[in-house]
Motif scaffolding. Structure first.
Motif, PDB file in Angstrom:
ATOM      1  N   ARG A 150     -16.470  34.280 -32.680  1.00 51.14           N
ATOM      2  CA  ARG A 150     -15.981  35.262 -33.660  1.00 51.14           C
ATOM      3  C   ARG A 150     -16.295  36.683 -33.189  1.00 51.14           C
ATOM      4  NH1 ARG A 150     -18.737  34.200 -38.957  1.00 51.14           N
ATOM      5  NH2 ARG A 150     -17.114  35.581 -39.765  1.00 51.14           N
ATOM      6  N   ALA A 153     -16.881  39.440 -35.802  1.00 53.81           N
ATOM      7  CA  ALA A 153     -17.981  39.343 -36.768  1.00 53.81           C
ATOM      8  C   ALA A 153     -19.212  40.109 -36.275  1.00 53.81           C
ATOM      9  CB  ALA A 153     -18.340  37.872 -36.984  1.00 53.81           C
ATOM     10  N   GLN A 157     -23.831  37.423 -38.088  1.00 48.96           N
ATOM     11  CA  GLN A 157     -22.972  36.426 -38.736  1.00 48.96           C
ATOM     12  C   GLN A 157     -22.435  35.400 -37.734  1.00 48.96           C
ATOM     13  OE1 GLN A 157     -22.713  36.416 -42.069  1.00 48.96           O
ATOM     14  NE2 GLN A 157     -24.191  38.093 -41.813  1.00 48.96           N
TER      15      GLN A 157
END
Ligand SMILES: NC(=O)c1ccc[n+]([C@@H]2O[C@H](COP(=O)([O-])OP(=O)(O)OC[C@H]3O[C@@H](n4cnc5c(N)ncnc54)[C@H](OP(=O)(O)O)[C@@H]3O)[C@@H](O)[C@H]2O)c1
Length: 218
Positions: A150, A153, A157
């Motif tokens: 990700r 992110a 996170q």
């Protein structure tokens, strides 16, 4: 952590190799990928599993990587490692993403390390002595990579992934790569510390955050 790389090589275009390729490509990194098949024969497979990855011959991986990031990910089953010529990865930072499975018939140099309960990456570092071996990316399942990577992110996170290697610069380069791919890399220190990343260890296939990983790493 070091500057992000531009082109990364991957040896092995199976489940793991193509999942790594997809995450790299999504991050804007060019991917060269090789398997036992000639590039032309790999093209259709890559169209499905890693669109945009460039099929190359294994013999060219190191030269192409050295001209760019210097990074090659090893995603070939350990039972096949006698077929991987150390010259193919000479002079690279070689990310050892491999694992030992019980039913694999291992090369003798690797079986010796397993019998002595030594970290398999250390045996690989001996075998591929002209590369800087860094253990990483082995303890996440291929089926989880698309969702877990990700890049947009916050670090806190993201899924944490461990990195172990003897050379500080090489370890830093790999950590920079993992950040760019969308993970939160945690250094475990020297290559020997990578033992806890192996399939019988506490990190394997567990969706951990940085704080969990640091606790296990102690
Ligand atoms: N599967 C996972 O979730 C996962 C996650 C992290 C790490 N790993 C580790 O990554 C390694 C590969 O696993 P995998 O599941 O991706 O295996 P796989 O699906 O069987 O794919 C293996 C790939 O390696 C290639 N290969 C075999 N011998 C080679 C050689 N001599 N030179 C170049 N390429 C060669 C194969 O080529 P061809 O396509 O031409 O047959 C194939 O593309 C294992 O050690 C595994 O433990 C796996």
């Amino acid at each position: 952590m070091s500057e992000p790389p531009e082109t990364v090589g991957i040896l092995g275009a199976g489940r793991a190799g193509t999942a790594f390729a997809r995450a790299l490509l999504r991050a804007g990194i060019t991917v060269d990928i090789a398997s036992t098949r000639p590039p032309r024969a790999l093209q259709h497979h890559l169209k499905i599993y890693a669109p945009g990855a460039v099929p190359v011959v294994a013999e060219d991986i190191a030269e192409r990587a050295r001209d760019s990031s210097g990074l090659v990910i090893l995603a070939v089953p350990q039972e096949e490692l006698d077929e991987v010529d150390p010259a193919w990865v000479a002079g690279t930072v070689l990310i050892d993403a491999t694992n030992t499975w019980q039913d694999e018939l291992l090369p003798s140099w690797l079986q010796a390390a397993v019998d002595e309960q030594l970290p398999t990456s250390m045996a690989l570092a001996g075998r591929f002595g002209s590369a800087q071996v860094v253990k990483a990316l082995n303890h996440i399942a291929h089926s989880e990579i698309d969702d877990a990577a990700r890049p947009d992110a916050e670090l806190s996170q993201r899924r944490a992934l461990a990195v172990a290697g003897d050379d500080d610069a090489a370890r830093g380069l790999v950590m920079g790569l993992l950040v760019r791919m969308g993970f939160d890399p945690v250094s475990l220190g020297a290559l020997a510390a990578g033992r806890i990343m192996e399939p019988d260890g506490p990190l394997f296939n567990r969706p951990l955050r940085r704080e969990d990983l640091l606790r296990f790493a102690r």
